[in-house]
Design an enzyme around this catalytic site. Structure first.
Site, PDB file in Angstrom:
ATOM      1  N   HIS A  30      -1.322  -2.819  -2.220  1.00  0.00           N
ATOM      2  CA  HIS A  30      -1.452  -3.634  -1.023  1.00  0.00           C
ATOM      3  C   HIS A  30      -0.675  -4.944  -1.198  1.00  0.00           C
ATOM      4  CE1 HIS A  30      -5.472  -1.619  -0.074  1.00  0.00           C
ATOM      5  NE2 HIS A  30      -5.417  -1.469  -1.387  1.00  0.00           N
ATOM      6  N   TYR A  31      -0.405  -5.615  -0.101  1.00  0.00           N
ATOM      7  CA  TYR A  31      -0.160  -7.049  -0.157  1.00  0.00           C
ATOM      8  C   TYR A  31      -1.326  -7.749   0.522  1.00  0.00           C
ATOM      9  CZ  TYR A  31       2.020  -6.947   4.640  1.00  0.00           C
ATOM     10  OH  TYR A  31       2.289  -6.801   5.970  1.00  0.00           O
ATOM     11  N   THR A  32      -1.518  -9.031   0.175  1.00  0.00           N
ATOM     12  CA  THR A  32      -2.666  -9.749   0.722  1.00  0.00           C
ATOM     13  C   THR A  32      -2.461 -10.136   2.183  1.00  0.00           C
ATOM     14  OG1 THR A  32      -1.773 -11.823  -0.142  1.00  0.00           O
ATOM     15  CG2 THR A  32      -3.398 -10.652  -1.509  1.00  0.00           C
ATOM     16  N   GLU A  95      -4.019  -5.672  -5.260  1.00  0.00           N
ATOM     17  CA  GLU A  95      -3.530  -6.588  -4.232  1.00  0.00           C
ATOM     18  C   GLU A  95      -2.439  -7.479  -4.827  1.00  0.00           C
ATOM     19  OE1 GLU A  95      -4.166  -7.110  -1.044  1.00  0.00           O
ATOM     20  OE2 GLU A  95      -6.060  -6.086  -0.598  1.00  0.00           O
ATOM     21  N   HIS A 137      -0.748   1.175   1.038  1.00  0.00           N
ATOM     22  CA  HIS A 137      -1.857   1.115   1.980  1.00  0.00           C
ATOM     23  C   HIS A 137      -1.458   1.758   3.311  1.00  0.00           C
ATOM     24  CE1 HIS A 137      -5.337  -1.583   3.689  1.00  0.00           C
ATOM     25  NE2 HIS A 137      -5.648  -0.313   3.639  1.00  0.00           N
ATOM     26  N   ASP A 147       1.484  -2.518   4.881  1.00  0.00           N
ATOM     27  CA  ASP A 147       1.735  -3.044   3.535  1.00  0.00           C
ATOM     28  C   ASP A 147       1.832  -1.927   2.493  1.00  0.00           C
ATOM     29  OD1 ASP A 147      -1.156  -2.903   4.168  1.00  0.00           O
ATOM     30  OD2 ASP A 147      -1.494  -3.747   2.178  1.00  0.00           O
TER      31      ASP A 147
END
Length: 253
Positions: A30-32, A95, A137, A147
């Site tokens: 994921h990215y935040t 993340e 994700h 993401d």
């Protein structure tokens, strides 16, 4: 592989038990998608958020563990892969601190990716995660998520032994499927995406759900163009990936 004493601990209360007998066989990235890394880490550890991940990686490469790998972190939400709909129960979530598409999408920092590779190498040594189950994700939730996006360096991870990758077919003019198309040929392309793992009904109609899957696939495997049109290059890349799966039957066999 990261030494355990280089991983910072910042426990999140947002986790639960994994169902007995469920393997950990997905690594989900994921990215935040938040403006600051500190704010993102705080949110993942806030009981009110009801979200978490197993690990968090700052852009400078610092790695933080929030949830023990034996526990079910709350990072995936609604989604599916290869028929499994409870992604949280069978996955490790990482993340990456990053502003995301909403706050200024940009290339991922080299120290962050180096740390991700080292961390993932250790995770893969501990769990039976096949290359084709190292996922974005957006792969498991294409209608909701984008993401880590088209700038994420999947090829670099693959070169380090992480994830599934083939050289994407070059974008070129030719036949393509797009929203509004229908018929047996659309059902066939839906079948091929399902064969790889994407959650998609074979309803013979190229609607929003199919378009979202095509975009997610293109972001991951053919990022030069992610317009949601299933062109010949997209389908050729998909077929290369399917053919590279363990136990795949060669075309025409």
């Amino acid at each position: 592989m990261l030494a355990p004493d280089t991983i910072e601990q910042h426990p999140s209360p947002n986790h639960g038990p994994r169902p007995r007998g469920t393997p950990v066989d997905i690594l989900l990235l994921h990215y935040t998608g938040m403006e600051t890394d500190v704010g993102a880490l705080s949110w993942l550890c806030n009981p009110a958020s009801q979200v978490s991940s197993h690990y968090f990686i700052f852009e400078d490469g610092r790695v933080v563990q929030l949830v023990d790998e034996s526990r079910r972190a709350w990072h995936a939400g609604r989604g599916s892969w290869a028929g499994d709909t409870d992604i949280n129960s069978r996955s490790i979530g990482i993340e990456l601190a990053h502003p995301g598409h909403e706050h200024g999408y940009r290339a991922f920092a080299d120290p962050q990716i180096a740390a991700l590779i080292a961390l993932s190498t250790g995770i893969l040594s501990r769990h039976p995660i096949a290359p084709a189950r190292v996922l974005a994700h957006s792969d498991v939730a294409p209608a909701r998520k984008e993401d880590p996006g088209e700038l994420f360096p999947w090829q670099r991870l693959h070169a380090a032994g992480i994830g599934h990758w083939v050289p994407p077919a070059p974008v070129a003019a030719g036949a393509a499927f797009r929203r509004g198309d229908r018929g047996d040929a659309v059902a066939d392309l839906q079948h091929r995406f399902r064969q790889y793992g994407y959650g998609l009904d074979e309803d013979s109609e190229f609607g929003p759900e199919t378009e979202a899957v095509v975009v997610a696939f293109q972001r991951h495997f053919r990022p030069a163009c992610f317009d949601g049109v299933a062109d010949a290059a997209t389908l050729a890349t998909l077929d290369r990936l399917i053919a590279a799966l363990p136990g795949a039957v060669p075309a025409g066999a």
